[in-house]
Structure formats: structure tokens, C-alpha cells
Design an enzyme around this catalytic site. Structure first.
Site, PDB file in Angstrom:
ATOM      1  N   ALA A   1       0.816  -1.218   0.000  1.00  0.00           N
ATOM      2  CA  ALA A   1       0.000   0.000   0.000  1.00  0.00           C
ATOM      3  C   ALA A   1       0.843   1.259   0.000  1.00  0.00           C
ATOM      4  O   ALA A   1       0.454   2.276  -0.576  1.00  0.00           O
ATOM      5  CB  ALA A   1      -0.937  -0.010   1.215  1.00  0.00           C
TER       6      ALA A   1
ATOM      7  N   GLY B   1      -5.398   5.687  -1.921  1.00  0.00           N
ATOM      8  CA  GLY B   1      -5.951   6.709  -1.046  1.00  0.00           C
ATOM      9  C   GLY B   1      -5.380   8.078  -1.342  1.00  0.00           C
ATOM     10  O   GLY B   1      -4.453   8.237  -2.148  1.00  0.00           O
TER      11      GLY B   1
ATOM     12  N   LEU C   1      -3.405  10.024   0.105  1.00  0.00           N
ATOM     13  CA  LEU C   1      -1.997  10.297   0.401  1.00  0.00           C
ATOM     14  C   LEU C   1      -1.045   9.401  -0.384  1.00  0.00           C
ATOM     15  O   LEU C   1       0.164   9.481  -0.210  1.00  0.00           O
ATOM     16  CB  LEU C   1      -1.740  10.134   1.907  1.00  0.00           C
ATOM     17  N   LYS C   2      -1.593   8.547  -1.231  1.00  0.00           N
ATOM     18  CA  LYS C   2      -0.760   7.631  -1.987  1.00  0.00           C
ATOM     19  C   LYS C   2      -0.345   8.236  -3.324  1.00  0.00           C
ATOM     20  O   LYS C   2      -0.917   9.218  -3.794  1.00  0.00           O
ATOM     21  CB  LYS C   2      -1.501   6.307  -2.215  1.00  0.00           C
ATOM     22  N   GLN C   3       0.672   7.603  -3.955  1.00  0.00           N
ATOM     23  CA  GLN C   3       1.208   8.157  -5.205  1.00  0.00           C
ATOM     24  C   GLN C   3       0.163   8.178  -6.315  1.00  0.00           C
ATOM     25  O   GLN C   3       0.204   9.031  -7.203  1.00  0.00           O
ATOM     26  CB  GLN C   3       2.422   7.343  -5.660  1.00  0.00           C
TER      27      GLN C   3
END
Length: 428
Positions: free
Chosen positions: A155, A179, A181-183
């Protein structure tokens, strides 16, 4: 005016806002074959036979375990993770079998795993933390010798590699998060990569039982993203948000500090929440399709920042740094450092205008909600009380990496002094 940089970045917000608004006006949130197109593009990008979009990474873990486990079987897992990940093991009918972790990278310790002689071991869940690959080679060898499937929780580590292969493609299945905040950001969502055609068929069969995500749910989560995006954008962050967070950190103001608390629901669950059981929309797939070509560019920027931290902090005595496995590529979602008193270092960094965060993961092996699975995991307990995350995101800037490193070096050079609100580290 010197602009402060937030501890983290919300990726591709412009793409996400525009795509949702466009699809909402055209009433096409759920129309189109873009989900199939994204799955094909992702499988090709990462070098996997199959990619299956899921509503959240944790749901992907749950479904993979549902497929591989027989009721009551043990799942070897690091205790240093989100409590909700451990709940996915329980919800899938498994029993968590906590295995202690490696001190430097906080991942599953292969040596400790090799001592796991339980006959009822049904699967191994490996977590690649902070964009740094776990030491997975000996884990895969152990799993092969026992005929046990390996599920990779990637994740935080999209783009990281071992031996030229992406993490998430090394075991039987790999789970990714999309999500905010993900890349790759699709408001929320995830993906499972696998070469197992039977697992793929099972995932698609189970996901077909889920309802399409309500437009209102997407709008609510998009509003949450928008609020936080505004609060972390300058000059608002420098003039308002950071001074508030800084005040909370420096003076221990509980209600302020709770504003950025990530996981507060620490309950044992036996069934997954209803709101997890939604299908990813075609609109979200279009968001991801537009972002996928930029993933490598963002990876390279974060790698540059992570490598700079390694070079600048490698000779600081008493500071625990990550150690990269041989022949791997770490993409540094954050740069993790371990110190004896994380809140104290956090106060010093905030005092000098740098916004950082203490890792919110707990040692799940000692949480009350998982008391029936309790095991002695001393390294996980130590890591859970020592981890600070330094920012690495593409827009953070090498000068801020250097500033954080300078403060940490001064802090250790001064003997890790207790924060007293003065310029005791003698920094401008």
C-alpha cells in the site's frame, strides 16, 4: 516570507477534482469501460498477468485471505501495522500469528519467521513499509518450502523493486492503495496484482456482489480531500495551519494533536464494515489512468530525497536509519528514522519551522483488542515507540531535506536535549 512545507502531499488533486466534476455533470460516474482499461494498463505497467481494482487495499487483503485460507488457519504477519489490517485477517476467518520485525526497516524478520513451526500456518502477509522493500527473498523461500501463499501489502510502496521486479508481483498476490496520500490518488481505492487466474476469478466474483460506490460517498470523501488540500496549500499552511499544529506539538495541546490522529478505532472485528463493500467507479478509474504515466517521475523525485537523507544522516551515532536490501529500489514514501524520544525531536523540528509526523502504527501484538493473539514482539514494541517520518514527496524540495537533516544532526550533536523553547541548537 519563508513558506513552510506540510508533512505530506495530496497527489494529483487537480486531476481528481476535474474528473469527478466532469463526470458528475455528465452523469457518467459509473459509465464507461475505463475500469477494465485501467486494470489492463496497471497489469502491463507492473508486469503482472492480472490486476483487479478493489474498493480499498484492506479489502484486497481480506479477499485474498478469504481465497487462500481455510477456517482457523494462522496468518504470519508483522504486528507493526494498522490495526485494521489485522482485523482483515480475522474477518477472513484466519488467526493472526504475530512475527517480530527487523529493527531498521520495521518489516517481517525472516529469521523470526523461520522459527515459526506452527503446522496450521496458512499464509504469510508481508508489508513493504515507507516505500522500502521488505527483505522478501528468504520469506519467499520459506513459504515455498512450506507450500504457503505470500500476500504482499504494498500500500505504501508502489514503484519499489526487488531484483528488477516491482513489489506486489513477487508473491502470490500484491495489494496496493489509491488513497488520497498515496502516489496514485482516486479519492480512495486499491488494486490486487496476481498471476493466479483462479484468484482473479474469485476476486471478480466477490466484487460483483458489492454495490457501485454511491456518488454521495465519493462527494463526501472528495470534500474531505479538498478541505485538507486547502489547509496544506500556501500561504494558508504557513500562516494558519502550521502555526496551529506547531502550537499543539510544542505545548502538548491534546485537541489540536488529535486533529491529525490517523487511527482511533481499535476494536476487534469479525466482519468487514458495510461501507468497505463498494465497487471502484469508472470515474475513479479515469483518474488513475491519467496519473499512471507520471508514477515513475514522482518515484524518481522521492528517491532523490530519500538518498539525500541517507547521505546526510548516515554518520549520526544513535540514529536508527533504514537499511536497503541488496539489489532493491526504495521509493521512500517517507524517510523513517528512529529516535529515543520521538515527541521531543518532533518539538525541535516544529520549533525550527519543519512539519514532520510520528508514525501512527502500533505494535498490534500488545493492543488490548487483539489480546487473544498476544505475543512477545520486543522489536516491534521498540519501533512503535521510536519512529519519526521525514517528508520526501516530490514538491518537498532538496533544501527542506537538508534543513531537516541539519536539525537532526544538531539535535544528536547536542546530546538529544529536552525541548525548552529556546534556540538551544543554535540554528537560524
Amino acid at each position: 516570507m519563508k513558506l513552510s512545507k506540510p508533512r505530506t502531499k495530496f497527489y494529483s488533486c487537480g486531476i481528481v477534482y476535474w474528473q469527478f466534476l466532469r463526470d458528475l455533470l455528465a452523469r457518467s460516474i459509473h459509465r464507461g469501460d475505463d475500469l477494465t482499461k485501467f486494470e489492463a494498463a496497471a497489469a502491463e505497467h507492473f508486469g503482472s498477468d492480472h490486476a483487479v481494482a478493489v474498493p480499498m487495499a484492506r479489502v484486497g487483503i481480506y479477499l485474498c485471505l478469504r481465497y487462500y485460507l481455510q477456517a482457523g488457519q494462522l496468518v504470519a504477519s508483522s504486528p507493526y501495522t494498522l490495526a485494521e489490517v489485522i482485523n482483515m485477517i480475522v474477518c477472513a476467518g484466519g488467526t493472526p500469528r504475530f512475527v517480530d520485525i527487523d529493527r531498521n526497516n520495521a518489516d517481517l524478520d525472516p529469521e523470526k519467521l523461520s522459527q515459526c513451526t506452527d503446522d496450521n500456518l496458512g499464509a504469510i502477509l508481508v508489508t513493504h513499509l515507507h516505500g522500502i522493500p521488505a527483505n522478501i527473498r528468504p520469506i519467499l523461500e520459506f513459504a515455498k518450502s512450506r507450500g504457503i501463499p505470500v500476500i504482499e501489502d504494498a500500500a505504501q510502496s508502489a514503484g519499489a523493486m526487488v531484483d528488477g521486479r516491482y513489489v506486489g508481483t513477487l508473491g502470490n498476490a500484491g495489494v496496493f492503495s489509491f488513497g488520497i496520500l498515496k502516489q496514485l490518488n482516486s479519492i480512495y481505492g486499491g488494486m490486487v496484482l496476481t498471476n493466479d487466474a483462479a484468484l482473479t476469478a474469485f476476486l471478480r466474483e466477490e466484487l460483483a456482489k458489492f454495490a457501485p460506490v454511491p456518488v454521495g460517498t465519493l462527494a463526501y470523501k472528495l470534500a474531505y480531500l479538498g478541505r485538507n488540500h486547502v489547509l496544506t496549500s500556501n500561504p494558508i499552511f504557513t500562516l494558519g495551519t502550521f502555526p496551529l499544529l506547531r502550537h499543539g506539538a510544542l505545548h502538548g495541546v491534546g485537541w489540536i494533536n488529535r486533529l491529525v490522529t490517523v487511527e482511533t478505532d481499535l476494536r476487534l472485528k469479525h466482519e468487514i464494515d458495510d461501507w468497505y463493500q463498494h465497487q471502484l467507479s469508472a470515474s475513479q478509474a479515469r483518474m488513475l489512468l491519467r496519473q499512471l504515466p507520471d508514477l515513475e517521475k514522482h518515484d524518481q523525485q522521492r528517491i532523490r530525497h530519500g538518498q539525500a537523507y541517507l547521505e546526510l544522516l548516515s554518520d549520526v551515532p544513535g540514529l536508527v536509519l533504514p537499511k536497503l536490501p541488496e539489489n532493491c529500489r526504495a521509493t521512500f514514501a517517507h524517510f523513517p528514522v528512529q529516535v529515543a524520544d520521538p515527541p521531543n525531536l518532533l518539538r525541535w523540528l516544529n520549533f525550527y519551522g519543519q512539519d514532520v509526523v510520528i508514525q501512527h502504527f502500533a505494535n498490534c501484538a500488545e493492543l488490548d483488542c487483539f489480546s487473544k493473539f498476544r505475543r512477545d514482539c520486543p522489536v516491534a514494541a521498540e519501533v512503535a515507540n521510536s519512529m519519526v517520518l521525514l517528508p520526501t514527496y516530490p514538491d518537498f524540495g532538496i533544501h527542506n531535506v537538508q534543513r531537516n537533516s541539519q536539525i537532526v544532526r544538531k539535535y544528536f550533536g547536542a546530546g538529544q536535549p529536552i525541548f525548552d523553547g529556546t534556540n538551544r541548537l543554535q540554528l537560524g
